[in-house]
Design a protein around this motif. Structure first.
Motif, PDB file in Angstrom:
ATOM      1  N   ARG A  76       0.855  -1.043   0.063  1.00 26.49           N
ATOM      2  CA  ARG A  76       0.080   0.040   0.073  1.00 26.49           C
ATOM      3  C   ARG A  76       0.866   1.409  -0.036  1.00 26.49           C
ATOM      4  O   ARG A  76       0.500   2.288  -0.756  1.00 26.49           O
ATOM      5  CB  ARG A  76      -0.932  -0.041   1.174  1.00 26.49           C
ATOM      6  CG  ARG A  76      -2.236  -0.842   1.217  1.00 26.49           C
ATOM      7  CD  ARG A  76      -2.969  -0.659   2.142  1.00 26.49           C
ATOM      8  NE  ARG A  76      -3.929  -1.856   2.174  1.00 26.49           N
ATOM      9  CZ  ARG A  76      -3.979  -2.761   3.312  1.00 26.49           C
ATOM     10  NH1 ARG A  76      -3.474  -2.656   4.044  1.00 26.49           N
ATOM     11  NH2 ARG A  76      -4.967  -3.870   3.201  1.00 26.49           N
ATOM     12  N   ARG A  79       2.373   1.689  -3.489  1.00 33.52           N
ATOM     13  CA  ARG A  79       1.324   2.160  -4.441  1.00 33.52           C
ATOM     14  C   ARG A  79       1.054   3.592  -4.313  1.00 33.52           C
ATOM     15  O   ARG A  79       0.987   4.344  -5.001  1.00 33.52           O
ATOM     16  CB  ARG A  79       0.319   1.300  -4.228  1.00 33.52           C
ATOM     17  CG  ARG A  79       0.239  -0.089  -5.021  1.00 33.52           C
ATOM     18  CD  ARG A  79      -1.033  -0.812  -4.741  1.00 33.52           C
ATOM     19  NE  ARG A  79      -1.121  -1.996  -5.274  1.00 33.52           N
ATOM     20  CZ  ARG A  79      -1.933  -2.990  -5.117  1.00 33.52           C
ATOM     21  NH1 ARG A  79      -2.806  -2.563  -4.309  1.00 33.52           N
ATOM     22  NH2 ARG A  79      -1.685  -4.090  -5.827  1.00 33.52           N
ATOM     23  N   SER A  80       0.930   4.076  -3.220  1.00 28.40           N
ATOM     24  CA  SER A  80       0.665   5.374  -2.700  1.00 28.40           C
ATOM     25  C   SER A  80       2.092   6.361  -3.043  1.00 28.40           C
ATOM     26  O   SER A  80       1.715   7.391  -3.823  1.00 28.40           O
ATOM     27  CB  SER A  80       0.541   5.502  -1.218  1.00 28.40           C
ATOM     28  OG  SER A  80       0.379   7.079  -0.921  1.00 28.40           O
ATOM     29  N   ASN A  83       1.911   6.576  -6.849  1.00 25.67           N
ATOM     30  CA  ASN A  83       0.623   6.813  -7.576  1.00 25.67           C
ATOM     31  C   ASN A  83       0.092   5.777  -8.287  1.00 25.67           C
ATOM     32  O   ASN A  83      -0.757   6.028  -9.335  1.00 25.67           O
ATOM     33  CB  ASN A  83       0.650   8.247  -8.417  1.00 25.67           C
ATOM     34  CG  ASN A  83       1.098   9.193  -7.424  1.00 25.67           C
ATOM     35  OD1 ASN A  83       0.470   9.541  -6.215  1.00 25.67           O
ATOM     36  ND2 ASN A  83       1.841  10.194  -7.843  1.00 25.67           N
ATOM     37  N   ARG A  84       0.231   4.549  -8.023  1.00 29.44           N
ATOM     38  CA  ARG A  84      -0.175   3.515  -8.588  1.00 29.44           C
ATOM     39  C   ARG A  84      -1.474   2.940  -7.918  1.00 29.44           C
ATOM     40  O   ARG A  84      -1.629   2.979  -6.793  1.00 29.44           O
ATOM     41  CB  ARG A  84       0.622   2.021  -8.793  1.00 29.44           C
ATOM     42  CG  ARG A  84       1.995   2.657  -9.909  1.00 29.44           C
ATOM     43  CD  ARG A  84       2.801   1.681 -10.165  1.00 29.44           C
ATOM     44  NE  ARG A  84       2.056   0.568 -10.844  1.00 29.44           N
ATOM     45  CZ  ARG A  84       2.800  -0.691 -10.961  1.00 29.44           C
ATOM     46  NH1 ARG A  84       4.183  -0.879 -10.791  1.00 29.44           N
ATOM     47  NH2 ARG A  84       2.124  -1.654 -11.628  1.00 29.44           N
ATOM     48  N   THR A  85      -2.690   2.530  -8.766  1.00 29.33           N
ATOM     49  CA  THR A  85      -3.941   1.988  -8.212  1.00 29.33           C
ATOM     50  C   THR A  85      -3.922   0.638  -8.069  1.00 29.33           C
ATOM     51  O   THR A  85      -4.782  -0.028  -7.630  1.00 29.33           O
ATOM     52  CB  THR A  85      -4.994   2.765  -8.550  1.00 29.33           C
ATOM     53  OG1 THR A  85      -5.073   2.349 -10.077  1.00 29.33           O
ATOM     54  CG2 THR A  85      -5.067   4.385  -8.147  1.00 29.33           C
ATOM     55  N   ASN A  86      -3.108  -0.052  -9.391  1.00 31.74           N
ATOM     56  CA  ASN A  86      -3.090  -1.508  -9.222  1.00 31.74           C
ATOM     57  C   ASN A  86      -1.778  -2.100  -9.738  1.00 31.74           C
ATOM     58  O   ASN A  86      -0.731  -1.184  -9.629  1.00 31.74           O
ATOM     59  CB  ASN A  86      -4.189  -1.619 -10.625  1.00 31.74           C
ATOM     60  CG  ASN A  86      -3.678  -1.172 -11.842  1.00 31.74           C
ATOM     61  OD1 ASN A  86      -2.627  -0.947 -11.923  1.00 31.74           O
ATOM     62  ND2 ASN A  86      -4.695  -1.206 -12.557  1.00 31.74           N
ATOM     63  N   CYS A  87      -1.594  -3.449  -9.607  1.00 28.62           N
ATOM     64  CA  CYS A  87      -0.376  -4.121  -9.898  1.00 28.62           C
ATOM     65  C   CYS A  87       0.046  -3.914 -11.275  1.00 28.62           C
ATOM     66  O   CYS A  87       0.867  -3.719 -11.978  1.00 28.62           O
ATOM     67  CB  CYS A  87      -0.715  -5.401  -9.740  1.00 28.62           C
ATOM     68  SG  CYS A  87      -0.681  -5.883  -7.852  1.00 28.62           S
TER      69      CYS A  87
END
Length: 87
Positions: A76, A79-80, A83-87
């Protein structure tokens, strides 16, 4: 750092010997106050303050209950940061 980790995790608890009465009593007292909580406790906050005071490069601490939870938190965070929301 690897040596320090091994010292704390593997050797540290055994310095007083197997099942030393003082260690057993301390564990029983801690367990009587609870073993798993859904939110941070006063003891976790106190430990986090000790850690951040002893190691100034550590700005934030997150306590988790398992390796899985630690990995999920790391994912998490990554990703934060990216700025990624998925793999």
């Amino acid at each position: 750092m690897k040596y320090l980790y091994r010292l704390c995790v593997f050797v540290g608890p055994l310095i007083l010997g197997h099942a030393h009465p003082a260690v057993v009593k301390a564990i029983q007292n801690a367990a009587a106050r609870g073993t798993s909580f859904g939110a941070p406790t006063e003891h976790e906050l106190a430990l986090a303050e000790i850690i951040t005071s002893a190691l100034p490069s550590i700005e934030m601490v997150r306590m988790v209950n398992s390796g899985t939870e630690a990995c999920m938190s790391a994912i998490r965070l990554a990703r934060s940061f990216t700025n990624r929301t998925n793999c």
